[in-house]
Design a protein around this motif. Structure first.
Motif, short mmCIF file in Angstrom:
data_model
loop_
_atom_site.label_atom_id
_atom_site.label_comp_id
_atom_site.label_asym_id
_atom_site.label_seq_id
_atom_site.Cartn_x
_atom_site.Cartn_y
_atom_site.Cartn_z
N VAL A 88 12.70 -9.61 25.13
CA VAL A 88 12.52 -8.18 24.84
C VAL A 88 13.21 -7.85 23.51
O VAL A 88 12.28 -7.22 22.47
CB VAL A 88 13.14 -7.37 26.08
N ASN A 89 14.20 -8.34 23.15
CA ASN A 89 15.03 -7.99 22.02
C ASN A 89 14.36 -8.68 20.78
O ASN A 89 13.97 -7.91 19.87
CB ASN A 89 16.33 -8.64 21.82
N ALA A 90 13.80 -9.95 21.05
CA ALA A 90 12.90 -10.51 19.89
C ALA A 90 11.71 -9.87 19.57
O ALA A 90 11.14 -9.75 18.52
CB ALA A 90 12.51 -12.07 20.40
N ALA A 91 10.86 -9.44 20.42
CA ALA A 91 9.66 -8.53 20.48
C ALA A 91 10.03 -7.38 19.58
O ALA A 91 9.35 -7.08 18.68
CB ALA A 91 9.25 -8.51 21.81
N ALA A 92 11.06 -6.58 19.89
CA ALA A 92 11.39 -5.38 19.27
C ALA A 92 11.85 -5.70 17.72
O ALA A 92 11.34 -4.77 16.91
CB ALA A 92 12.62 -4.89 19.86
N THR A 93 12.56 -6.53 17.57
CA THR A 93 12.75 -7.26 16.14
C THR A 93 11.43 -7.59 15.36
O THR A 93 11.35 -6.99 14.24
CB THR A 93 13.63 -8.42 16.12
N GLY A 94 10.80 -8.16 16.21
CA GLY A 94 9.40 -8.62 15.43
C GLY A 94 8.63 -7.33 14.91
O GLY A 94 8.13 -7.34 13.83
N ALA A 95 8.66 -6.19 15.96
CA ALA A 95 7.74 -5.23 15.55
C ALA A 95 8.46 -4.42 14.40
O ALA A 95 7.80 -3.98 13.64
CB ALA A 95 7.94 -4.31 16.81
N ILE A 96 9.84 -4.48 14.52
CA ILE A 96 10.50 -3.73 13.32
C ILE A 96 10.25 -4.48 11.88
O ILE A 96 9.97 -3.74 11.13
CB ILE A 96 12.21 -3.53 13.63
N ILE A 97 10.48 -5.67 11.88
CA ILE A 97 10.07 -6.44 10.76
C ILE A 97 8.62 -5.87 10.44
O ILE A 97 8.53 -5.80 9.12
CB ILE A 97 10.09 -7.98 10.93
N ILE A 98 7.66 -6.06 11.16
CA ILE A 98 6.42 -5.74 10.77
C ILE A 98 6.30 -4.09 10.38
O ILE A 98 5.63 -4.24 9.03
CB ILE A 98 5.28 -6.06 11.69
N MET A 99 7.01 -3.38 10.62
CA MET A 99 6.72 -1.85 10.76
C MET A 99 7.49 -1.74 9.02
O MET A 99 6.98 -1.13 8.28
CB MET A 99 7.55 -1.16 11.49
N VAL A 100 8.39 -2.48 8.95
CA VAL A 100 9.34 -2.39 7.58
C VAL A 100 8.30 -2.78 6.48
O VAL A 100 8.22 -2.35 5.48
CB VAL A 100 10.73 -2.89 7.58
N THR A 101 7.94 -4.11 6.74
CA THR A 101 6.99 -4.75 5.89
C THR A 101 5.85 -3.89 5.55
O THR A 101 5.40 -3.44 4.38
CB THR A 101 6.43 -6.08 6.17
N LEU A 102 5.12 -3.27 6.40
CA LEU A 102 3.98 -2.22 6.24
C LEU A 102 4.46 -0.96 5.53
O LEU A 102 3.78 -0.63 4.46
CB LEU A 102 3.48 -1.82 7.64
N LEU A 103 5.53 -0.46 5.77
CA LEU A 103 6.04 0.60 5.17
C LEU A 103 6.35 0.22 3.81
O LEU A 103 5.86 1.06 2.69
CB LEU A 103 7.44 0.84 5.79
N MET A 104 6.77 -0.92 3.26
CA MET A 104 6.93 -1.31 2.03
C MET A 104 5.86 -1.52 1.27
O MET A 104 5.66 -1.05 0.13
CB MET A 104 8.05 -2.60 1.89
N ASN A 105 4.78 -2.14 1.86
CA ASN A 105 3.65 -2.26 1.26
C ASN A 105 2.66 -1.06 1.23
O ASN A 105 2.09 -0.47 0.10
CB ASN A 105 2.70 -3.15 2.10
N GLY A 106 3.08 -0.05 1.97
CA GLY A 106 2.46 1.19 2.01
C GLY A 106 3.07 2.08 0.76
O GLY A 106 2.29 2.61 -0.10
N THR A 107 4.32 1.96 0.47
CA THR A 107 4.90 2.64 -0.43
C THR A 107 4.40 1.91 -2.09
O THR A 107 4.25 2.88 -2.65
CB THR A 107 6.34 2.47 -0.44
N ALA A 108 4.33 0.46 -1.90
CA ALA A 108 3.63 0.08 -3.13
C ALA A 108 2.32 0.78 -3.50
O ALA A 108 2.19 1.13 -4.56
CB ALA A 108 3.62 -1.34 -2.99
#
Lengths: 332, 259
Positions: A299-319
């Motif tokens: 469960v923790n791993a899944a949550a971490t994965g989702a967070i990494i994807i969200m941060v990445t999306l957020l960074m690309n969106g900012t770009a």
């Protein structure tokens, strides 16, 4: 001349009439053939648009399903405590604190390494380097570097930073390694946005008597930093998710302490001990939890994965947003 | 008219220009440039007139492998501006240029004009303000932009942008101004404005203009040079070139039989 035409018309009146009718039939027949042909050609459009849509959906839906599943699986852990807890043997008490702090500190160093070096190298290659076989060779190699597997960078860093320079398995080493890893991305982005500046603007600056450095500082950098920034952010987003090189240089997988704070309350207020601290990062923490037999950790791993994807999306969106904002005032 | 008393501002002497790759675009060209006069360069596309013009501010130095032979001598100091010992930046400080398509910097109207002054290390804000105003007035655009000097230059119309570029070239008090087909991207009204402006500017400085448009050469210039395949075919005062060309090729070009 008019007389000639009239005479000609009179003489061929009957013939014209005849031709008009046969022509009409011929034209209609021809038109049918043309329409059939266009229908046939358009059918290809139709076929391709379906293939294209399927291809797009396979990529997009797979990713979306994955993302939704991660969010669903990890939904129990999306709370503040997850970010403020250290890893623990008990899944429900295990958190990301050391991992996200490690990732953030490493990203800061990566940024400080990759941006000045990448931008300087890109500017030099575009504006200063003489064009000869040697600069061609460098150019080819810079592009190739972007395709080198990241674990190779890890091995290089292990030899050079960890043992060669004695920097140890530290945050500094990880930041330098990821900085090197995204250097080609920054160089290529820099060169591409410099190349987008029209020759006419460059010549205008030289024509008023500017030196090369004045042209670079007053014009080239100012007009290209939107594109450079985009490249930097995309590079950083990639660095954030990198696992292989960080494992190679010896990231810890279970870490229950934080590096000492970079800011202190006593003079000189800055503290650099954290640079030599051991570390872990988000993807490694995720991998660690995933490799445990206890299902609760997944469960923790899944949550971490989702967070990494969200941060990445957020960074690309900012770009994308930054590029749009900055380009708005610059239209060639 | 060519008279003994018209002072020379510059002079090309046996000028050759060879592009990287060996194409000799200007061949053995000798031609005077009289002070405070407008000299027009005419000729069909690819005849080397723009290449010749760009020798005057050493624009070709920006690209590797290009080669000058011969001289362009500037008066009164008798400097050969093509001499490798002469810094091209020094040449560009004395000779400014207006390009074919308006090419303002993506900066404010004010900054566009002020840039030449900043490059010359002028820091005094009041002096820059004065110079910018003077240049914008000189380029006949002051009234249109005085209330929006901080606006982006891209928001101006094409004709206004070109006048802004003239102001930019004017702000640094050049001795010679080069115009490379300055109206080819403009409509007839904007073209008329620029032509009028050039006549006014020629009271203060020397102008060399490349034009595709023979009527324009006839309207604005005092002297005209006809170039073909990199060679100067005929040079003279504009009236005689257009009314009594001495060379058959010039006549053919001017009357539209060729080109």
């Amino acid at each position: 001349m008019n007389d000639d035409v009239r005479k000609n018309n009179d003489a061929s009146k009957n013939l014209m009439k005849y031709q008009a009718t046969t022509n009409k039939a011929a034209v209609l027949e021809n038109l049918d053939a043309v329409r059939a042909m266009i229908r046939r050609h358009k059918f290809n459009d139709y076929i391709f648009s379906i293939i294209g849509l399927i291809a797009l959906m396979i990529g997009l839906l797979t990713l979306l399903t994955l993302f939704i599943e991660l969010i669903r699986d990890g939904s129990g852990r999306f709370n503040l405590q997850f970010f403020s807890d250290f890893p623990s043997r008990r899944a429900e008490h295990a958190g990301l604190l050391s991992a996200w702090v490690g990732s953030a500190l490493i990203m800061a160093i990566t940024f400080l390494v990759a941006v000045p070096m990448g931008v300087a190298a890109g500017l030099y290659l575009e504006e200063y380097a003489p064009k000869n076989w040697f600069s061609d060779l460098i150019e080819i190699n810079v592009s190739n570097l972007a395709g080198v597997p990241s674990i190779i960078y890890g091995l290089l860093a292990l030899g050079l930073f960890v043992y060669g320079l004695g920097l140890g398995q530290s945050i500094l080493t990880a930041g330098l390694t990821l900085g090197l890893l995204i250097l080609p991305i920054v160089i290529v982005a820099t060169r591409e946005s410099i190349r987008a500046i029209p020759v006419a603007i460059r010549e205008a600056a030289y024509a008023v008597g500017a030196t090369k450095w004045q042209v670079v500082a007053d014009h080239i950098v100012k007009y290209s930093y939107g594109g450079i920034l985009t490249g930097v952010i995309i590079g950083m987003a990639r660095a954030l998710g990198e696992t292989a090189p960080v494992i190679t240089i010896g990231a810890l997988t279970f870490i229950a302490f934080l590096p000492s704070s970079p800011i202190s309350t006593e003079p000189p207020y800055l503290n650099f001990e954290w640079l030599s601290s051991g570390f872990t990062v988000l993807p490694i923490q995720m991998f660690n939890w995933l490799s445990r037999p206890d299902h609760a950790f997944h469960v923790n791993a899944a949550a971490t994965g989702a967070i990494i994807i969200m941060v990445t999306l957020l960074m690309n969106g900012t770009a994308i947003w930054l590029r749009y904002r900055i380009r708005k005032n610059i239209k060639w | 008219m060519v008279t003994a008393t018209t002072p020379l501002k510059a002079e090309a002497r046996n000028l050759n220009f060879i592009y990287n790759g060996g194409n000799r675009a200007v061949k053995n060209l000798s031609m005077p440039l009289y002070e405070n006069k407008i000299t027009a360069l005419i000729g069909p596309s690819g005849c080397g007139k723009s290449t010749f013009l760009r020798c005057f501010n050493r624009m070709h130095d920006l690209y590797p492998g290009n080669k000058y032979e011969g001289q362009i001598v500037m008066h009164p100091d008798n400097t050969n501006i093509l001499d490798p010992a002469v810094d091209p930046i020094e040449v560009r400080m004395r000779i400014s240029m207006v390009f074919q398509k308006p090419n303002p910097f993506p900066k404010s109207i004010y900054e566009n004009v002020a840039y030449g002054l900043r490059v010359r290390d002028i820091k005094n804000k009041r002096l820059i303000d004065e110079k910018v105003e003077e240049a914008l007035k000189g380029a006949a655009i002051w009234n249109e932009v005085k209330d929006r000097l901080q606006d982006l230059a891209f928001n101006l119309s094409g004709g206004q942008q070109q006048r802004l570029c003239i102001a930019r070239a004017l702000a640094t008090d050049p001795e010679i101004m080069l115009f490379d087909e300055p109206t080819s991207a403009l409509d007839p009204i904007a073209t008329a404005n620029i032509e009028e402006l050039m006549s006014e500017l020629s009271n203060k400085l020397t102008i060399l203009v490349v034009t595709h448009n023979m009527q324009q050469a006839a309207r604005v210039s005092d002297y005209t040079a006809y170039m073909y395949l990199g060679e100067l075919i005929e040079y003279g005062d504009t009236d005689s070139i257009f009314t009594h060309p001495t060379r058959k090729e010039t006549e053919d070009y001017i009357t539209g039989k060729f080109g």
